[in-house]
Write a protein that holds these residues in place. Sequence first.
Motif, PDB file in Angstrom:
ATOM      1  N   ASN A   1       4.134  -6.682  -5.620  1.00 62.28           N
ATOM      2  CA  ASN A   1       4.528  -6.573  -4.227  1.00 62.28           C
ATOM      3  C   ASN A   1       5.228  -5.184  -3.929  1.00 62.28           C
ATOM      4  O   ASN A   1       6.438  -5.666  -3.502  1.00 62.28           O
ATOM      5  N   LYS A   2       4.852  -4.130  -4.320  1.00 67.52           N
ATOM      6  CA  LYS A   2       5.678  -3.093  -4.450  1.00 67.52           C
ATOM      7  C   LYS A   2       6.548  -2.798  -3.226  1.00 67.52           C
ATOM      8  O   LYS A   2       7.523  -2.173  -2.992  1.00 67.52           O
ATOM      9  N   GLU A   3       5.809  -2.989  -2.026  1.00 61.66           N
ATOM     10  CA  GLU A   3       6.432  -2.588  -0.740  1.00 61.66           C
ATOM     11  C   GLU A   3       7.619  -3.346  -0.482  1.00 61.66           C
ATOM     12  O   GLU A   3       8.545  -2.952   0.341  1.00 61.66           O
ATOM     13  N   ASN A   4       7.958  -4.780  -1.061  1.00 61.59           N
ATOM     14  CA  ASN A   4       8.983  -5.337  -0.853  1.00 61.59           C
ATOM     15  C   ASN A   4       9.876  -5.665  -1.892  1.00 61.59           C
ATOM     16  O   ASN A   4      10.377  -6.684  -2.191  1.00 61.59           O
ATOM     17  N   ALA A   5       9.455  -4.865  -3.281  1.00 59.89           N
ATOM     18  CA  ALA A   5       9.922  -5.198  -4.467  1.00 59.89           C
ATOM     19  C   ALA A   5      11.549  -5.455  -4.563  1.00 59.89           C
ATOM     20  O   ALA A   5      11.944  -6.459  -5.231  1.00 59.89           O
ATOM     21  N   GLY A   6      12.208  -4.469  -3.902  1.00 61.14           N
ATOM     22  CA  GLY A   6      13.848  -4.430  -3.956  1.00 61.14           C
ATOM     23  C   GLY A   6      14.273  -6.009  -3.475  1.00 61.14           C
ATOM     24  O   GLY A   6      15.008  -6.706  -4.205  1.00 61.14           O
ATOM     25  N   PRO A   7      13.954  -6.316  -2.285  1.00 64.44           N
ATOM     26  CA  PRO A   7      14.481  -7.474  -1.524  1.00 64.44           C
ATOM     27  C   PRO A   7      13.894  -8.782  -2.531  1.00 64.44           C
ATOM     28  O   PRO A   7      14.703  -9.591  -2.702  1.00 64.44           O
TER      29      PRO A   7
ATOM     30  N   MET B   1       1.151  -1.182  -0.040  1.00 70.88           N
ATOM     31  CA  MET B   1      -0.117   0.003  -0.095  1.00 70.88           C
ATOM     32  C   MET B   1       0.779   1.108   0.068  1.00 70.88           C
ATOM     33  O   MET B   1       1.959   1.287   0.829  1.00 70.88           O
ATOM     34  N   ASP B   2       0.471   2.052  -0.975  1.00 71.30           N
ATOM     35  CA  ASP B   2       1.386   3.434  -0.921  1.00 71.30           C
ATOM     36  C   ASP B   2       1.200   4.259   0.179  1.00 71.30           C
ATOM     37  O   ASP B   2       0.302   4.526   0.787  1.00 71.30           O
ATOM     38  N   GLN B   3       2.456   4.790   0.691  1.00 66.96           N
ATOM     39  CA  GLN B   3       2.460   5.569   1.911  1.00 66.96           C
ATOM     40  C   GLN B   3       1.573   6.907   1.662  1.00 66.96           C
ATOM     41  O   GLN B   3       1.683   7.616   0.600  1.00 66.96           O
ATOM     42  N   GLN B   4       0.981   7.565   2.699  1.00 65.71           N
ATOM     43  CA  GLN B   4       0.347   8.673   2.541  1.00 65.71           C
ATOM     44  C   GLN B   4       0.913   9.641   3.528  1.00 65.71           C
ATOM     45  O   GLN B   4       1.452   9.455   4.579  1.00 65.71           O
ATOM     46  N   ASP B   5       0.983  11.195   3.159  1.00 61.78           N
ATOM     47  CA  ASP B   5       1.206  12.220   3.873  1.00 61.78           C
ATOM     48  C   ASP B   5       0.349  12.299   4.963  1.00 61.78           C
ATOM     49  O   ASP B   5      -0.907  12.068   4.811  1.00 61.78           O
ATOM     50  N   PRO B   6       0.686  13.009   6.246  1.00 61.27           N
ATOM     51  CA  PRO B   6      -0.194  13.167   7.262  1.00 61.27           C
ATOM     52  C   PRO B   6      -1.570  13.964   7.046  1.00 61.27           C
ATOM     53  O   PRO B   6      -2.569  13.653   7.457  1.00 61.27           O
TER      54      PRO B   6
END
Length: 345
Positions: A252-258, A1-6
């Motif tokens: 799985n974008k949040e862990n794509a690099g690993p 899930m994409d991170q959101q600004d406060p």
Amino acid sequence: MDQQDPVEQASDGSDDLYDIATWEERTSVDGLAVALYRVLVASTRAVVVLAALLILVGIGGLSALTDPQVGALTLLSALPALALAGYVYYSDVTQNEPLSMLVVTFLLGVLTATFAAILNSLLSNVGQTIAAEFQLSIGFLGSIVFYFLVVGPVEETVKLLAVRLYAYSHDSFNAVIDGAVYGAMAGLGFATIENALYITRNLTSSGLDVGSGGVGIIAAGGTITAVRALAGPGHVIYSAIAGYYLGLAKFNKENAGPIVIKGLILAALVHATYNSTVGLGSSVIAGITGIGGLAAFLVYVIIYDGIFGLYLIGKLRSYSQAYHSAHAPGPSAASFASEQTEFED
């Protein structure tokens, strides 16, 4: 899930947060920025492909592929790898990948292989220079280190680059298993140009004029063609494994690099282990069985590729089973309700 600004997190959705905490294309400047970004991405891809093509011409790969005799030998040498890539393609239980995408990925696999040729050569020279500086002997152990630290990682990375350059961002890449399909095609392209170069160099070192033509070229290249035919499927297996994890990373974008790194580690380790053990393993088989060198090589390759081919098949089948399970028709609400009423008083 994409991170959101406060600010966006606290908003109930009724506020216009454009250029504050969110962004979308609205103004002419926005449109210009989007257009320039797309041009830069396309230009980068074009530069990479052009550089690879120039290297291919420089190392003689283009002439090797266009020579009729060498081309025929290369085609024969690529048939087992082609069959394996075809198996991976038909293992895709989702939508079939477009032929045009498969061809483009194959061609990019041919082109990006040139980066591996240059990097392997440069890093080999650096290693030899360092060894000479410290009066060290490269030897067998040095070759193993080179396979694990250079050849395996470099070759698997450039094959994955072939997928990443085009297929990865295309709409047809819409399932994890598609990564294995496109990875296999990149591996096929890599194996094809590598076979062509090996065959050309072998014939040239034998004192034959490759450009002269004739049946003699075909006859003389029989052994090296057989050897390369046995080596080719390995490239498909390695890059299909790495490609599978590239597909997993896409969803799985949040862990794509690993995830991508894991795929590259697995593929590079299997690749480097093959390079390190094929000579010794073939010799052991020849000593135990008494069969000839080429036959012993064949036995070893079948055993080795069989082990990791089964690993790849296991990944494909696991995905296939999960796909069929997820799409299996379940009992409808109506039928469930009717089953309940049957036991009512």
